[in-house]
Design an enzyme around this catalytic site. Sequence first.
Site, PDB file in Angstrom:
ATOM      1  N   HIS A  16      24.320   9.563  49.351  1.00 29.42           N
ATOM      2  CA  HIS A  16      23.012   9.851  49.933  1.00 29.42           C
ATOM      3  C   HIS A  16      22.267  10.735  48.963  1.00 29.42           C
ATOM      4  O   HIS A  16      22.806  11.720  48.462  1.00 29.42           O
ATOM      5  CB  HIS A  16      23.190  10.546  51.286  1.00 29.42           C
ATOM      6  CG  HIS A  16      21.938  10.601  52.084  1.00 29.42           C
ATOM      7  ND1 HIS A  16      20.882  11.417  51.730  1.00 29.42           N
ATOM      8  CD2 HIS A  16      21.554   9.948  53.201  1.00 29.42           C
ATOM      9  CE1 HIS A  16      19.909  11.251  52.613  1.00 29.42           C
ATOM     10  NE2 HIS A  16      20.292  10.362  53.513  1.00 29.42           N
ATOM     11  N   ARG A  41      12.065  12.316  53.632  1.00 34.12           N
ATOM     12  CA  ARG A  41      11.402  11.464  52.639  1.00 34.12           C
ATOM     13  C   ARG A  41      10.587  10.371  53.331  1.00 34.12           C
ATOM     14  O   ARG A  41       9.491  10.034  52.882  1.00 34.12           O
ATOM     15  CB  ARG A  41      12.434  10.852  51.690  1.00 34.12           C
ATOM     16  CG  ARG A  41      12.877  11.829  50.612  1.00 34.12           C
ATOM     17  CD  ARG A  41      13.936  11.225  49.710  1.00 34.12           C
ATOM     18  NE  ARG A  41      15.166  10.985  50.449  1.00 34.12           N
ATOM     19  CZ  ARG A  41      15.846   9.840  50.426  1.00 34.12           C
ATOM     20  NH1 ARG A  41      15.394   8.828  49.708  1.00 34.12           N
ATOM     21  NH2 ARG A  41      16.941   9.700  51.126  1.00 34.12           N
TER      22      ARG A  41
END
Lengths: 439, 544
Positions: free
Chosen positions: B324, B344
């Site tokens: 990740h 994000r």
Amino acid sequence: MRVLTDERRCVGADLGAWMAAGGGAGLERALADRGGIIPAIEAAGLRGLGGAGFATHRKWAAVAAQPGPGKWVICNGNEDEPGTFKDRFLLSRTPHQVIEGALVAALAVGAADIVLYINPREAAAVAVAREAVAQWEAHPLLARLAGALGEAPRLRVVTGSGLYIGGEETAAVASVMGGFPFPRLKPPFPAESGVGDAPTLVNNVETLAHAGHILAQGPEWYRGLGLGGAPGTKLFSLSGDVLRPGLHELPMGTTLRSLVFGHGGGVLAGRAFKAVFTGGPSNTLLTAADLDVPLDFDSLRARGSRLGTGAMIVVGEGTSILRKTAEYVAFFAANSCGQCPPCKIGTHQVSRILERVEAGAGRPGDLRALENLAGLLPGSGRCGLVDGAATVLASSLRTFRGEYERALGPSGQEDGQEDGQGDGQGDRLRGGGLRGGAP
Amino acid sequence: MSAPAAAHGIPHAAALAAWRGRAPAPPRALALPAPELLERFHPDRRPGAMVPLRVGASAGLPCRAELAALLQSDALVEDEDIAGAPLLDADVLVIGGGGAGCVAALTAARAGARVLLATKLRLGDSNTVMAEGGIQAAMGPEDSLQRHFEDTLRAGHFAADKALVAALVSDGPGVIRWLIQEGMGFDLAEGSDRMGGNLLRRKPGGATAARLLSYRDFTGLEMMRALREAVLLAPGITLLERHPALELLTDDRGRCAGAVLHELARGRPVLARAGATVLATGGAGRLHVAGFPTSNHYGATADGLVLAYRLGAALREVDSFQYHPTGIAWPPRMAGQLVSEAARASGAALVNGLGERFVDELDTRDVVAAAILREIAEGRGVARDGQAGVFLDTPGLERAKPGILGRSLVTLTHLAHRAGLDAAAEPFLVRPTLHYQNGGIAIGPDGWSGVPGLLCAGEVTGGLHGRNRMMGNALLELVAFGRRAGAAAAADARAERPRNIGLTHLADWRRALIAQGLPLARKAPLVFPPYGNFDMAKDRGRAA
């Protein structure tokens, strides 16, 4: 030296290939000297390789002495015992070897009805045997056999019930007659009264497979194959905790050590050898003290065990004798035909107790109950099924009592005996962490 | 547990100054094409990282070396150990108390099966609760199952099993409806009120449509809350907490017949016998492959892969892990913990030590992670107390969407608080963290492994995500395939109980190991990570 499992003889159902590999020679000899068959078998010392070890020539002579016609030969391929896988190999890989032996036997005893009696669960063996039988129908040797017998031999494949009990010889007779495979009391033996009350020869697949070779190559050759006076070779179905399990054809009289540590590659992962379940597995366990015993009928009988079918289920350190015994007794309980109450109820009762001991739910007195049953049950059935269950139970109780005690835990033992006493097997077992019955 | 990335880079203070000095700018185009970037900087591509498996149903398949060592090891239990062990009976045994296990147990129990749910830790201790971003389902008017299908395949570099992906995306809308009925909450779009409205949809990384449904930034935790309640209230489920599975059992036909569990409370083995077994043991993050920190929970030690492989199940893509992009790099005590992708997805930028954006933050995870590793490797990372990373520009996000941190990025704000920083004023230092096992046990669309009696669901399976998983597909997978496996298991669990259960498969397994010259000294499954200092042999002795 391999005889039955020789690669050149593993030709499947192809009769032409069998003849090319030297097949037919035994039957030729038998046809040439019919009266010499039984003496040759006697001289060779061939014995029943399905487990009984009974002298083959005596069975043949008994059937031959009966008045004909109408006699039968049953080639017994019902094989269903845990850990035995020899007959299915012979029937599916080299069926003509078996058929030729059966034809020799038919000629010796004067039987025109020849049955390959096969366990229907072995679908490959059944299919190959059917194809092999069909190929014999047109072969000139069969016509010559008809000439000798005075009638055309009727060679056929019969699939039985697939039940373990169907391997017992009187049950096999009942099965061939289309009935449920109930064993019956003997005498009369099938040699006097078998299929349709006619004299019937019942021999195991492996026994008959040797007959052709004995005729072709002579009794001396056959005797010379074995070790220490035991004649011939034996198929050992080796399984369990060994590096190389599988079917091993070895001289009769090979030692257990040679089988397990030589041909079998030793106990798996280099662990200690604990025991071997032989035969059914219905016999007294062989332990480390028996490693140098020659594996033949007489030597094992002298040690209080039996060769049985030649199945050798090896148990190494790390595998539980209790769990194996429970599994086999459950097999016998499930396969009791139910005719004889002591067998039906006794095997079930033993199995029930073993299952609860194994599942950590044993009760005080279970060990004594098992010992009582092991003493009470033998000899109480028409056939040997209940004897086998009682023998394997008694043997494991005697030799590996500590495993039973550990599974029962302190509360399961009347005399409050502590864990780990007994046979010393418990030392490795992390201080008795396996106790299930503790409150 | 330091990442192999060098801890050199631009000192934190200088990097902060650079970040303050620059106005938000569009990301610089990748100087490298994505395939080359992945080839050079993705941890799975490092030479020597993979070895071919030498035994088992997938012999020859490339596999992470750390995982291969576990897969090709000897069992923790012996036949002798289970003699006298208590025996529990069920129609269906579910191993794993995370999302997939709960869903499978619920589905099987509601189909009438008696279910045993065994979990290594406590119910809900799982990676499911770590899932922050959301769950994908093609619900929008401009979206379609086809687009979800194509997005998933593309993100997985076309390595996924199309039948599995088709099953996954087709189940999507039904899964959301089911979750709402189970009581799970979802974020609603503007204009919704208590009388009704629409689910809030956002666009996940790598997707062509707004398809990500969420509950704040703790979607997985909210899902687990609902599932946990449902399991605890279900009358047909017997829950066994703190019962790790040590080995699967077989019956005399070679069918999976349950498992040997280890009762941690009493240090003794317990046998769970079942007509069908569902493995839902999750992932492998705690193997710390390639030395990476992990976002995974304490129990993620690949136990299910080890057990199923030993029994003959085939594996796939066990050389593919997901890192990740935004694990915490500083403070070190929190290394590896996850900063949600929701940050994000909501618009937070990634910024290097020079104050530059260097990647499209919504590109697929493998590309973003590789881009971060590249910045660090090439000296443009941010160095702080020996840790290297890049900035996640949460202050920039708060400026663009005032109030978002307090309103919907609750977990992120909480993490910042624990890290001792104000997310609205100072950017997080992040670097990739080991997050997900893309591959796993090969299954069919109903969750069947190749082994009769054995089904698998959730992260332990492979084939759905190809070589890279899309954000939001893991939560969808665990519900969709948990339901499929649970239903199939209940239908298959025979009235007839398995007979002669035991560990007969171990002898064949050991022969195979010996034939390949592999050592028998190593035992698996791991059960707990090495730093857990858990010794099975000692623990078992405790019962004496």
